[in-house]
Design a protein around this motif. Structure first.
Motif, short mmCIF file in Angstrom:
data_model
loop_
_atom_site.label_atom_id
_atom_site.label_comp_id
_atom_site.label_asym_id
_atom_site.label_seq_id
_atom_site.Cartn_x
_atom_site.Cartn_y
_atom_site.Cartn_z
N TYR A 7 0.86 -1.19 0.00
CA TYR A 7 0.00 0.00 0.00
C TYR A 7 0.89 1.23 0.00
O TYR A 7 1.78 1.36 0.85
CB TYR A 7 -0.91 0.00 1.23
N LYS A 8 0.69 2.09 -0.97
CA LYS A 8 1.44 3.35 -1.09
C LYS A 8 2.95 3.14 -1.05
O LYS A 8 3.69 3.92 -0.47
CB LYS A 8 1.00 4.36 -0.03
N GLY A 9 3.40 2.04 -1.65
CA GLY A 9 4.83 1.77 -1.72
C GLY A 9 5.40 1.07 -0.49
O GLY A 9 6.58 0.75 -0.46
N TYR A 10 4.59 0.81 0.50
CA TYR A 10 5.03 0.11 1.71
C TYR A 10 4.59 -1.35 1.62
O TYR A 10 3.46 -1.64 1.24
CB TYR A 10 4.48 0.76 2.97
N VAL A 11 5.49 -2.26 1.98
CA VAL A 11 5.19 -3.68 1.95
C VAL A 11 5.04 -4.16 3.38
O VAL A 11 5.88 -3.88 4.24
CB VAL A 11 6.33 -4.47 1.25
N GLY A 12 3.95 -4.88 3.62
CA GLY A 12 3.68 -5.38 4.96
C GLY A 12 3.62 -6.89 4.99
O GLY A 12 3.18 -7.53 4.03
N SER A 13 4.07 -7.46 6.08
CA SER A 13 4.03 -8.91 6.25
C SER A 13 2.62 -9.34 6.68
O SER A 13 1.84 -8.54 7.18
CB SER A 13 5.05 -9.35 7.31
N VAL A 14 2.34 -10.62 6.46
CA VAL A 14 1.07 -11.21 6.90
C VAL A 14 1.44 -12.48 7.67
O VAL A 14 2.06 -13.38 7.13
CB VAL A 14 0.17 -11.58 5.70
N GLU A 15 1.05 -12.50 8.94
CA GLU A 15 1.34 -13.65 9.79
C GLU A 15 0.09 -14.01 10.57
O GLU A 15 -0.85 -13.23 10.65
CB GLU A 15 2.51 -13.34 10.73
N PHE A 16 0.10 -15.22 11.16
CA PHE A 16 -1.05 -15.69 11.92
C PHE A 16 -0.59 -16.22 13.26
O PHE A 16 0.38 -16.99 13.34
CB PHE A 16 -1.77 -16.80 11.15
N GLN A 42 -9.93 -9.02 5.68
CA GLN A 42 -10.40 -7.66 5.41
C GLN A 42 -9.98 -6.71 6.53
O GLN A 42 -9.52 -5.60 6.27
CB GLN A 42 -11.92 -7.63 5.22
N GLU A 43 -10.12 -7.13 7.79
CA GLU A 43 -9.71 -6.30 8.92
C GLU A 43 -8.21 -6.05 8.89
O GLU A 43 -7.75 -4.95 9.17
CB GLU A 43 -10.08 -6.97 10.25
N LEU A 44 -7.43 -7.09 8.56
CA LEU A 44 -5.98 -6.94 8.48
C LEU A 44 -5.61 -5.92 7.42
O LEU A 44 -4.80 -5.03 7.66
CB LEU A 44 -5.32 -8.28 8.18
N LEU A 45 -6.22 -6.03 6.25
CA LEU A 45 -5.95 -5.11 5.16
C LEU A 45 -6.31 -3.68 5.54
O LEU A 45 -5.54 -2.74 5.31
CB LEU A 45 -6.71 -5.54 3.90
N GLU A 46 -7.47 -3.50 6.14
CA GLU A 46 -7.90 -2.16 6.55
C GLU A 46 -6.98 -1.58 7.62
O GLU A 46 -6.64 -0.39 7.58
CB GLU A 46 -9.35 -2.20 7.05
N ASP A 47 -6.55 -2.41 8.58
CA ASP A 47 -5.67 -1.90 9.63
C ASP A 47 -4.29 -1.59 9.07
O ASP A 47 -3.65 -0.62 9.50
CB ASP A 47 -5.57 -2.92 10.78
N PHE A 48 -3.82 -2.37 8.10
CA PHE A 48 -2.55 -2.09 7.43
C PHE A 48 -2.62 -0.74 6.73
O PHE A 48 -1.75 0.12 6.92
CB PHE A 48 -2.24 -3.21 6.43
N HIS A 49 -3.67 -0.51 5.95
CA HIS A 49 -3.84 0.78 5.26
C HIS A 49 -3.91 1.92 6.27
O HIS A 49 -3.27 2.96 6.09
CB HIS A 49 -5.10 0.76 4.40
N ALA A 51 -2.68 2.00 9.31
CA ALA A 51 -1.39 2.18 9.97
C ALA A 51 -0.43 2.97 9.09
O ALA A 51 0.29 3.86 9.57
CB ALA A 51 -0.79 0.82 10.34
N VAL A 52 -0.43 2.69 7.79
CA VAL A 52 0.41 3.43 6.86
C VAL A 52 -0.04 4.89 6.79
O VAL A 52 0.77 5.81 6.85
CB VAL A 52 0.42 2.78 5.46
N GLU A 53 -1.36 5.10 6.70
CA GLU A 53 -1.90 6.47 6.66
C GLU A 53 -1.53 7.24 7.93
O GLU A 53 -1.11 8.39 7.87
CB GLU A 53 -3.42 6.46 6.48
N ASP A 54 -1.67 6.58 9.10
CA ASP A 54 -1.30 7.22 10.37
C ASP A 54 0.17 7.61 10.38
O ASP A 54 0.54 8.69 10.84
CB ASP A 54 -1.60 6.30 11.55
N TYR A 55 1.02 6.72 9.90
CA TYR A 55 2.46 6.99 9.85
C TYR A 55 2.75 8.20 8.96
O TYR A 55 3.51 9.09 9.35
CB TYR A 55 3.21 5.75 9.36
N LEU A 56 2.15 8.23 7.79
CA LEU A 56 2.38 9.34 6.86
C LEU A 56 1.87 10.66 7.45
O LEU A 56 2.53 11.70 7.32
CB LEU A 56 1.73 9.05 5.52
N GLU A 57 0.72 10.62 8.11
CA GLU A 57 0.18 11.83 8.75
C GLU A 57 1.08 12.30 9.89
O GLU A 57 1.31 13.50 10.05
CB GLU A 57 -1.24 11.57 9.26
#
Length: 111
Positions: A7-16, A42-49, A51-57
């Motif tokens: 998302y927006k050039g950031y790569v995130g891991s997916v773990e369980f 879906q929740e993971l994807l939304e929280d990832f997006h 988190a990236v938005e929060d970081y950029l802000e």
């Protein structure tokens, strides 16, 4: 199945976590810790997006440049013997060691 998302050039891991029954991950390739989680994909994807938005802000509010991963430059530690053989191989092909490494990695990681 991929174990990463972007998302927006950031790569995130997916773990369980079986113990917690939650999906989680963190943004890879930067020093800042940006983590996220969810109980569904879906929740993971939304929280990832989010988190990236929060970081950029946060970076914008603090007037700092956000970290970017994968700038195209990295250090590799190899044995002196492999370094010697690679340098000789590159010279024999009339190319730089950097070009040899780049071409070798390109062949290796191409799916």
């Amino acid at each position: 199945m991929k174990n990463t998302m972007e998302y927006k050039g950031y790569v995130g891991s997916v773990e369980f976590s079986e113990e917690d029954k939650v999906l989680f991950g963190q943004v890879m390739g930067i020093r800042s810790l940006i983590s996220y989680e969810g109980t569904t994909a879906q929740e993971l994807l939304e929280d990832f997006h989010g988190a990236v938005e929060d970081y950029l802000e946060l970076c914008q509010a603090q007037g700092i440049e956000p970290e970017r991963a994968y700038k195209g430059s990295f250090n590799v530690r190899i044995s002196p013997e492999l370094h010697r053989r690679a340098a000789i191989c590159a010279a024999a092909r009339n190319m730089s060691l950097n070009s040899l490494v780049e071409q070798s990695l390109e062949k290796y990681v191409t799916v």
